[in-house]
Design a protein around this motif. Structure first.
Motif, PDB file in Angstrom:
ATOM      1  N   VAL B  11       9.723 -36.312  36.077  1.00  0.00           N
ATOM      2  CA  VAL B  11      10.304 -36.965  34.911  1.00  0.00           C
ATOM      3  C   VAL B  11      11.705 -37.471  35.213  1.00  0.00           C
ATOM      4  O   VAL B  11      12.016 -38.638  34.991  1.00  0.00           O
ATOM      5  CB  VAL B  11      10.326 -36.005  33.703  1.00  0.00           C
ATOM      6  CG1 VAL B  11      11.006 -36.648  32.499  1.00  0.00           C
ATOM      7  CG2 VAL B  11       8.913 -35.581  33.358  1.00  0.00           C
ATOM      8  N   CYS B  12      12.560 -36.557  35.752  1.00  0.00           N
ATOM      9  CA  CYS B  12      13.968 -36.925  35.912  1.00  0.00           C
ATOM     10  C   CYS B  12      14.446 -36.872  37.356  1.00  0.00           C
ATOM     11  O   CYS B  12      15.577 -37.258  37.639  1.00  0.00           O
ATOM     12  CB  CYS B  12      14.843 -36.013  35.059  1.00  0.00           C
ATOM     13  SG  CYS B  12      14.997 -34.340  35.716  1.00  0.00           S
ATOM     14  N   CYS B  26      11.118 -30.067  36.374  1.00  0.00           N
ATOM     15  CA  CYS B  26      12.193 -29.084  36.345  1.00  0.00           C
ATOM     16  C   CYS B  26      12.097 -28.218  35.082  1.00  0.00           C
ATOM     17  O   CYS B  26      11.369 -28.539  34.151  1.00  0.00           O
ATOM     18  CB  CYS B  26      13.553 -29.778  36.394  1.00  0.00           C
ATOM     19  SG  CYS B  26      13.935 -30.746  34.915  1.00  0.00           S
ATOM     20  N   ARG B  59      19.342 -37.698  31.504  1.00  0.00           N
ATOM     21  CA  ARG B  59      18.087 -37.355  30.812  1.00  0.00           C
ATOM     22  C   ARG B  59      18.328 -36.911  29.370  1.00  0.00           C
ATOM     23  O   ARG B  59      17.423 -36.991  28.533  1.00  0.00           O
ATOM     24  CB  ARG B  59      17.338 -36.250  31.566  1.00  0.00           C
ATOM     25  CG  ARG B  59      18.069 -34.919  31.621  1.00  0.00           C
ATOM     26  CD  ARG B  59      17.406 -33.958  32.604  1.00  0.00           C
ATOM     27  NE  ARG B  59      18.121 -32.697  32.680  1.00  0.00           N
ATOM     28  CZ  ARG B  59      18.047 -31.844  33.696  1.00  0.00           C
ATOM     29  NH1 ARG B  59      17.257 -32.118  34.728  1.00  0.00           N
ATOM     30  NH2 ARG B  59      18.723 -30.728  33.697  1.00  0.00           N
TER      31      ARG B  59
HETATM   32 ZN   LIG Z   1      13.357 -33.057  34.889  1.00  0.00          ZN
END
Ligand SMILES: [Zn+2]
Ligand SMILES: [Zn+2]
Ligand SMILES: [Zn+2]
Ligand SMILES: [Zn+2]
Lengths: 287, 287
Positions: B11-12, B26, B59
């Motif tokens: 995602v990030c 994460c 994020r």
């Molecule tokens: Zn992440």
DNA sequence: CCCGGTCATAGGTCAC
DNA sequence: GTGACCTATGACCGG
């Protein structure tokens, strides 16, 4: 309905993975029950009312109510075994019950078995102790009152009191078994035997005490047997009282009865229990 | 490339801590996804375009776009489970005895303590059972023979036989404690109490039996105490014999002594033992 | 078959 | 609200 009964977890309704601790249930509830019993079931109901819903989605909401459901379903606390150590490379522990079982079957089997490939002082001592145990159980089955019971009742009782019979009889063994108990590394067992020897019971007293061990009405399979066992127990009390009063003092009568308390193994992790608790059933089958 | 795929958050791009909801990501994105799904995901894009950059540094700028990225990476909404109840015990060392210890100290402390913040059926029943246990131990310390021993010897004995004292005394309690034992989920304890009640010992007999429990010479700290304890035990046997022979039959004498066997807890994992074995030492300190 | 243990991945917590 | 950190869960496997 029948589907949920036979294929469903009796606790949460999830898919059952077979019987666990006496109840058809899922892996999750089985594992949860094991952990709870081992760690002491120290839960409190989240809602405080003890009636939380326990289904597949919400079984983790309240551990207290989940554990209640486990017990309500009939899961057996005593079927949870002692925690074993972490799974190590096998071959390190020769007192493993499987190892014992193999040795025993080799020893009690009627077919001649090849000599066991494993050797060592402990194996030898295990075999001797096993032989003493077998002898004790045979003697128990010859007990004047106990022999009158049907086999199922006999086996149910012996599976509980085998260790008491062992210690009582072994304390009378002429052979000094202290050495091999040392090898098995159990100070408690040695101490129990020493205590039992201090009773200095003669053969008559020994037989009466054995009857009192074997005819415990709490271990009756049904109400009829409870009456029978209590009658046997009272009979043995009468005989022991007459015998001791005749030869010495009734204080001795009381001391002998108090001595029965000490025959109980206080811990399940003593060497005797570890070695034999899982194989007593096998021994009983051969008698 | 492969680094970001196997070690990076999908995602990030932050360091991944394993798979979560089907995607390597994460802790932050995992936790964010869980909270978002639970609370209904009612975000709107901060910039209004739905194409905000989502990397480790940015994020938290736009929750809407972060959640979009979670879904685009393949995170599975159905893998988010039902919320669980709050954990009752936290702190750094959540040993199961800590909770009990706190409850007990609150209860036995002489200083008035604020009402405990924790509530729940089991907590209440635990407190009642603990109160019974404290009372039993106090009574034991008042026992005519036992009180003569020095404190170290008393404590050493009570740490072993506390459960026997509990069951013997509790079986005489007028209050029916079956209900709270049910809540604590221990069929064995209930059964032990029922068996003890069947003895129908009167108060005199109860006191003699208590002495026999408390003055076991096997629990002596040294040889001198062994002699003293045996003398106390023999004295109690004499008194009990005289008393029972006077009022009924000496068979009753034998039955009462046999009854002592049943007070021993056979397993360490019954509810009573689980609840109290770790706090008995603390209770003894307060007496 | 039904015990046991394991470990990836759910969960909750609380200083920030 | 966030996320580093911990415990609990249960699918899975060995004996
Ligand atoms: Zn992440
Ligand atoms: Zn289940
Ligand atoms: Zn609940
Ligand atoms: Zn955005």
């Amino acid at each position: 309905m029948s589907m949920s009964l036979y294929n469903g977890c009796q606790v949460c309704g999830d898919q059952s993975s077979g019987k666990h601790y006496g109840v058809s249930c899922c892996d999750g509830c089985s594992c949860f029950f094991k952990r709870s019993v081992r760690k002491g079931n120290n839960y409190a109901c989240i809602a405080g009312k003890g009636n939380c819903v326990v289904d597949k989605a919400r079984r983790n909401w309240c551990p207290f109510c989940r554990f209640q459901r486990c017990l309500a379903a009939g899961m057996n606390i005593t079927a949870v075994q002692e925690e074993r150590g972490p799974r190590t490379q096998h071959q390190s522990q020769p007192s493993n019950s499987n190892h014992c079982r193999r040795l025993l079957l080799a020893r009690t089997s009627s077919t001649p078995s090849p000599t066991p490939p494993v050797a060592g002082g402990q194996t030898l001592h295990f075999q001797i102790l096993a032989q003493i145990l077998v002898t004790c159980l045979r003697q128990a089955k010859l007990n004047e009152q106990f022999r009158l019971l049907e086999r199922a009742q006999q086996d149910a009782i012996l599976q509980v009191v085998w260790s008491e019979c062992f210690i009582l009889r072994a304390s009378h063994w002429s052979l000094d078994i202290s050495a091999m108990i040392d090898t098995c590394g159990d100070a408690q067992l040695k101490w129990l035997l020493a205590e039992a020897q201090q009773l200095r019971a003669d053969l008559m007293e020994l037989n009466f005490l054995e009857t009192l061990i074997l005819c415990r009405k709490e271990l009756a399979l049904n109400a009829d047997y409870a009456v029978i066992l209590e009658a046997h127990s009272n009979g043995a009390l009468c005989s022991l009282a007459r015998y001791t009063l005749h030869r010495s003092h009734w204080l001795r009568f009381g001391q002998l009865l108090l001595g029965l308390r000490q025959l109980c193994l206080r811990r399940y992790d003593c060497a005797l229990s570890c070695m034999f608790r899982n194989v007593v059933r096998d021994i009983l089958k051969t008698l």
